[in-house]
Design a protein around this motif. Sequence first.
Motif, mmCIF file in Angstrom:
data_model
loop_
_atom_site.group_PDB
_atom_site.id
_atom_site.type_symbol
_atom_site.label_atom_id
_atom_site.label_comp_id
_atom_site.label_asym_id
_atom_site.label_seq_id
_atom_site.Cartn_x
_atom_site.Cartn_y
_atom_site.Cartn_z
ATOM 1 N N THR A 42 40.272 31.866 34.289
ATOM 2 C CA THR A 42 39.558 32.471 35.421
ATOM 3 C C THR A 42 38.058 32.434 35.189
ATOM 4 O OG1 THR A 42 41.399 33.929 36.003
ATOM 5 C CG2 THR A 42 39.202 34.594 36.733
ATOM 6 N N ARG A 84 43.337 40.972 44.207
ATOM 7 C CA ARG A 84 44.193 40.264 45.167
ATOM 8 C C ARG A 84 44.167 40.933 46.537
ATOM 9 N NH1 ARG A 84 47.776 40.314 40.617
ATOM 10 N NH2 ARG A 84 47.735 38.279 39.567
ATOM 11 N N GLU A 102 37.955 40.407 36.133
ATOM 12 C CA GLU A 102 38.268 40.536 37.553
ATOM 13 C C GLU A 102 37.463 41.640 38.226
ATOM 14 O OE1 GLU A 102 41.216 37.876 35.951
ATOM 15 O OE2 GLU A 102 40.446 39.783 35.208
ATOM 16 N N TRP A 126 43.002 34.606 46.104
ATOM 17 C CA TRP A 126 42.718 34.443 44.672
ATOM 18 C C TRP A 126 43.986 34.476 43.832
ATOM 19 C CZ3 TRP A 126 43.762 37.690 40.517
ATOM 20 C CH2 TRP A 126 43.224 37.271 39.285
ATOM 21 N N SER A 127 43.991 33.670 42.767
ATOM 22 C CA SER A 127 45.023 33.765 41.735
ATOM 23 C C SER A 127 44.385 33.391 40.405
ATOM 24 C CB SER A 127 46.204 32.845 42.033
ATOM 25 O OG SER A 127 45.817 31.483 41.887
ATOM 26 N N GLU A 128 44.979 33.821 39.320
ATOM 27 C CA GLU A 128 44.403 33.553 37.997
ATOM 28 C C GLU A 128 44.287 32.058 37.723
ATOM 29 O OE1 GLU A 128 45.360 36.144 34.578
ATOM 30 O OE2 GLU A 128 46.775 37.116 35.955
ATOM 31 N N ALA A 153 40.664 39.884 47.950
ATOM 32 C CA ALA A 153 40.506 38.425 48.014
ATOM 33 C C ALA A 153 41.901 37.813 47.987
ATOM 34 C CB ALA A 153 39.667 37.918 46.849
ATOM 35 N N TYR A 156 35.160 29.957 37.047
ATOM 36 C CA TYR A 156 34.045 30.599 37.749
ATOM 37 C C TYR A 156 32.716 29.995 37.300
ATOM 38 C CZ TYR A 156 30.919 34.329 39.432
ATOM 39 O OH TYR A 156 29.904 35.030 40.060
ATOM 40 N N THR A 185 40.761 30.007 40.533
ATOM 41 C CA THR A 185 39.499 30.708 40.791
ATOM 42 C C THR A 185 38.429 29.686 41.105
ATOM 43 O OG1 THR A 185 40.095 32.490 39.262
ATOM 44 C CG2 THR A 185 37.766 32.277 39.835
ATOM 45 N N ASP A 215 34.389 30.476 46.457
ATOM 46 C CA ASP A 215 35.012 31.578 47.192
ATOM 47 C C ASP A 215 34.276 32.900 46.992
ATOM 48 O OD1 ASP A 215 36.959 29.850 48.110
ATOM 49 O OD2 ASP A 215 38.416 30.404 46.561
ATOM 50 N N PHE A 216 33.412 32.952 45.983
ATOM 51 C CA PHE A 216 32.710 34.190 45.652
ATOM 52 C C PHE A 216 31.201 34.093 45.858
ATOM 53 C CE2 PHE A 216 36.682 34.200 43.326
ATOM 54 C CZ PHE A 216 37.146 35.495 43.530
ATOM 55 N N LEU A 241 34.629 40.006 39.797
ATOM 56 C CA LEU A 241 35.022 39.298 41.015
ATOM 57 C C LEU A 241 35.228 40.267 42.175
ATOM 58 C CD1 LEU A 241 37.486 36.633 39.554
ATOM 59 C CD2 LEU A 241 35.007 36.467 39.918
#
Length: 200
Positions: free
Chosen positions: A41, A144, A119, A150-152, A147, A45, A155, A159-160, A122
């Motif tokens: 993750t 989750r 997280e 999102w999944s581990e 967002a 990022y 990432t 999206d962020f 995030l």
Amino acid sequence: MSPRTPKKGKGGIRTDTDLEHKKKGTRKERASFLILCEGKTEKDYFVGMRSRQGPHIDVDAPKVDHLSIIREAVARRSDEYDAVWCVLDTELDEGLTSALISEAKRGSIDLCLSTPCFEVWLIMHHTDCTRSFLSANEAKRRLRSVAPGWSEGNTRFSDFLHGLDAACLRARQLDPTGEDFLRNPSTNAWQLVLAIRPKA
């Protein structure tokens, strides 16, 4: 003729170019960072933060324990990098966190610590995050919910990106020093982000 005197040809016309006047070595070098992460993750990022305008960023996620990540960072530190960071979770473990801080200080490694987990950082891209978490899994469930995509294992920094400034503000409000590592929740990821983000 001095170096600053323009060269002239027939009829007094300049025959040199601006390129000849530029001093060698004046091009600004890109800063370079090594970031070693605890998991995929975090790695995904920060890989997503790479840009042509920003510094050079090498990102890796060694499959070893927290302290071994810091030791690997020490082993890989070189003149090639302006700074070396380790991105780790405190896991709400005071003993582990103290050991991480001591190990990083000994090795002159910069720490990005999140409590209880990355997280939290995030979540802050989407909403305020001030309520304590009982575990990392609880923080992941919260992420989750704010967002849903999102999944581990998936990432994406893109999206962020829209919430990056808000996340920096929220994280700094919780811990203005970036050193209250066991505050729940907290993260000093904003310090790393500000270091590697392309300057305007």
